[in-house]
Design an enzyme around this catalytic site. Structure first.
Site, PDB file in Angstrom:
ATOM      1  N   GLU A   1      60.305   1.324  84.656  1.00  0.00           N
ATOM      2  CA  GLU A   1      58.983   0.377  85.131  1.00  0.00           C
ATOM      3  C   GLU A   1      57.806   0.809  84.362  1.00  0.00           C
ATOM      4  O   GLU A   1      57.094   1.586  84.701  1.00  0.00           O
ATOM      5  CB  GLU A   1      58.960   0.350  86.770  1.00  0.00           C
ATOM      6  CG  GLU A   1      58.268  -0.545  87.321  1.00  0.00           C
ATOM      7  CD  GLU A   1      56.761  -0.046  87.473  1.00  0.00           C
ATOM      8  OE1 GLU A   1      56.001  -0.551  87.029  1.00  0.00           O
ATOM      9  OE2 GLU A   1      56.740   0.604  88.713  1.00  0.00           O
TER      10      GLU A   1
ATOM     11  N   CYS B   1      50.413  -1.302  89.204  1.00  0.00           N
ATOM     12  CA  CYS B   1      51.405  -2.014  88.076  1.00  0.00           C
ATOM     13  C   CYS B   1      51.608  -3.232  88.257  1.00  0.00           C
ATOM     14  O   CYS B   1      51.989  -3.935  87.534  1.00  0.00           O
ATOM     15  CB  CYS B   1      52.870  -1.344  88.237  1.00  0.00           C
ATOM     16  SG  CYS B   1      53.555  -1.150  89.575  1.00  0.00           S
TER      17      CYS B   1
END
Length: 675
Positions: A256, A295
């Site tokens: 990720e 993020c």
């Protein structure tokens, strides 16, 4: 000075000469150190594989789910020390709720899903049976079992608790031990969380270990049964995933990575509408929460060209109200970045963005900080840029300043907006604020392939929506391309990253034994009494009764039609029914057959069966004419305990006619008392 320890093969290890210093984000002073010159990689891997793995695999999915729930409850009772430490990372109390409470909540969700969606067994069935032979004596079934290796979790600095728990929960639920490596900058928070978990005594030995500092040569010692789950920059991910040992062994690598997430103001969202106000609020929140160190934070803001000025004015006004300073002060709305090194990195990226866009809000050289030294701490103001020509620009579509920074750009029409949002080459999330469902559909069709999650919000859902930047454990978290290609969480999908899917083939008896679910054609068991008189714990998989027949008459059909009001012509008019290609003439109602079936197999006296909660997979296979005789086979297919008082029994029901041909088939669900 805090000495942040590692936990390896059952022992806590203090930092040594190989330790790295860690700054307090607010003061800039060194407040901790972490790391060892030599990581006991082989000992940790051996301990996990030899001790932790077998202990976890000995448990059922439900045992592991209960374990997760107990851990979540324990962490919830001991989260204040985590709050206290987290202030040193620059996070506010509201930021703590995202990281610490959010991580605990994620554990609760996986615990619940493990109990609700997985069996109380050690084998998970993936999909239905595949019939591989004409008579059904040879079948196929996909099953999932835990990998026999170790999950190495490499986590990012911005969410030291949530980032750890959102990986740990599906890993433990799968039955795989984990070695957690938090980012060094905030590892002191993760270390305290691991201590709380281990001190609870809930986990078996070897299920969880911790590396504070560098991993050493651990990745060079992994094999094909191991998993690396990474969160961080695309550069680091590429470096790690291309390690020769991982490539040689095809070691699973779940990533990720950073991404240029975007938010689109829909063409219909005019100033003054709820959608316009919502859009501005969401962008401001995503720029300032965790000081923009998320993020999923919005980096690119897309608005219709004619509304760019209105968006900038509205955002400038909201951002100006952001109070920056020591996060321990409840009045502070945005704290510091995690470190001065991160602050410098953000400013470097701001310079790149500034070459293609004009800064319209936030001056990093002139802003107010409350209760702290702006020059010593890692503080920055929210900075908003405007790119007048996003088609000609390149770096705003590939440069992520991982802080409170975003860029506004205008689009001509929705196709242009989709083209711009896709130029990020893969993101974790893109959001669209619109009240027009067609806009939502067009974005899904045009941008879905580039984004791991698409978040739509408007006046209808804004009261309950969780927000652009909130990954939920029920949904996949990750994205294609630049975002790394991984799909963490996603409910049970996330558990599958740590399991092997295997195609098994064999007879119904073989598949019944492997999967713990009775397969049609497998051996039937004759119980000592009617199964409705037997408790949940006494019932056996495969326990079966065959009922006496019952003849369906024309009078039954007419009475059912009169009683229910269902006078469909196929049940009432012989000539009309005969003209229908599916019927030979007048036939019985399907629901009449279900009612008669229940009358044939139900034991009416009070007993352990508490409630009928539904049925699945109903299929009417053959029409039943008046004069036909039906009978029922009722078999215990599967059992799922729900609590100490009762469990769910799934029964396989087949209704046949006088020619022994199936006319209906379904699965009946009942709650049955334990004992």
């Amino acid at each position: 000075m805090l000495d942040i320890q590692s936990f390896a093969a059952g022992r806590w290890l203090a930092p040594d000469d190989g330790a790295r210093p860690i700054e307090d984000a607010v003061t800039g002073q060194v407040m901790a150190r972490a790391g060892q010159a030599q990581v006991e990689a082989e000992a940790m891997l051996d301990h996990a594989r030899r001790v932790g793995g077998p202990a976890l695999r000995a448990l059922t999915f439900h045992d592991r789910a209960r374990m997760l729930k107990a851990l979540a409850l324990h962490l919830g009772e001991h989260k204040q020390p985590l709050y206290d430490l987290s202030f040193h990372t620059g996070a506010t109390q509201k930021d703590h709720l995202i990281d610490i409470d959010g991580g605990i909540g994620t554990m609760f969700v996986f615990a619940s899903k493990g109990r609700r969606e997985m069996p109380d067994a050690q084998v998970y069935l993936d999909g239905g049976l595949e019939r591989l032979s004409r008579d059904g004596t040879f079948l196929g079934q996909h099953v999932c079992t835990p990998l026999r290796g170790v999950a190495v979790h490499i986590n990012a600095f911005n969410f030291p608790v949530w980032g750890m728990l959102e990986k740990l929960a599906p890993t433990l639920l799968a039955g795989v031990p984990a070695i957690v490596k938090p980012a060094t900058a905030t590892c002191y928070v993760a270390e305290r969380a691991v201590r709380i978990i281990l001190d609870s005594g809930i986990l078996p030995d070897g299920a969880l270990q911790l590396v504070s500092g560098g991993l050493g040569d651990m990745l060079d010692r992994l094999g094909p049964q191991d998993v690396v789950s990474f969160t961080g920059s695309a550069y680091t991910a590429l470096k790690l995933r291309s390690a020769p040992n991982l490539l040689r062994n095809a070691t699973r690598f779940v990533a990720e990575q950073d991404s240029l997430n975007a938010s689109i103001l829909g063409p219909d969202a005019e100033p003054g509408t709820p959608e316009f106000d919502l859009f501005v609020k969401e962008v401001q929140r995503e720029m300032t929460a965790k000081a923009g160190q998320k993020c999923t934070a919005i980096r690119r803001i897309l608005a219709p060209a004619g509304r760019v000025d209105a968006v900038i004015d509205a955002l400038r006004g909201r951002l100006a109200k952001t109070v920056i300073g020591d996060p321990r002060d409840p009045a502070i709305r945005m704290g510091a970045l995690v470190s001065n090194a991160q602050r410098r990195d953000v400013l470097d990226k701001v310079a790149v963005i500034g070459a293609e866009a004009e800064r319209v809000a936030g001056d990093p050289d002139a802003f107010e900080v409350h209760g702290a030294d702006a020059k010593a701490g890692a503080f920055l103001p929210p900075m908003l840029f405007h790119c007048a020509d996003p088609d000609a620009a390149a770096r705003i579509h590939d440069t992520e300043a991982f802080g409170p920074v975003a860029t506004v750009m205008g689009y001509r029409d929705l196709d242009h907006a989709i083209a711009l949002v896709n130029r990020g080459e893969g993101s974790l999330v893109a959001s669209v604020i619109t009240h027009d469902p067609q806009v939502a559909r067009d974005v899904v069709m045009g941008a879905g392939a580039y984004h791991g999650r698409l978040y739509f919000n408007d006046r209808s859902s804004m009261g309950e929506a969780t927000g652009h930047g909130s990954p939920l454990p029920h949904m996949v978290h990750g994205g294609p391309g630049r975002a790394g290609g991984g799909e963490e969480m996603g409910g049970i999908r996330g558990v599958m990253h740590y399991m092997q899917r295997t195609a098994v083939q064999g007879s119904p008896d073989m598949l019944t034994a492997i999967g713990g679910r009775w397969v049609p054609g497998a051996r039937e068991i004759q119980g000592p009494a009617h199964p409705f008189t037997r408790t949940f714990d006494a019932l056996q998989i495969g326990e079966t009764i065959h009922t006496e027949p019952r003849t369906v008459t024309s009078e039954d059909i007419e009475h059912f039609a009169e009683f229910t009001g269902d006078r469909f012509y196929a049940h009432m008019d012989d000539e009309a029914a005969a003209r229908n290609p599916f019927f030979p003439g007048r036939v019985a109602h399907g629901y009449l057959l279900l009612s008669f079936a229940a009358g044939l197999f139900v034991e009416p006296a009070e007993g352990p069966v508490l409630a009928n909660t539904g049925l699945d997979g109903l299929a009417f296979l053959k029409p039943v004419e008046p004069g036909s005789a039906i009978r029922v086979r009722l078999t215990v297919k599967h059992k799922t305990p729900r609590n100490d008082e009762y469990g769910e029994v799934r029964w396989h029901v087949t209704v046949t006619d006088q020619e022994d041909e199936a006319v209906a088939e379904y699965e009946l669900l009942t709650m049955v008392a334990r004992g």
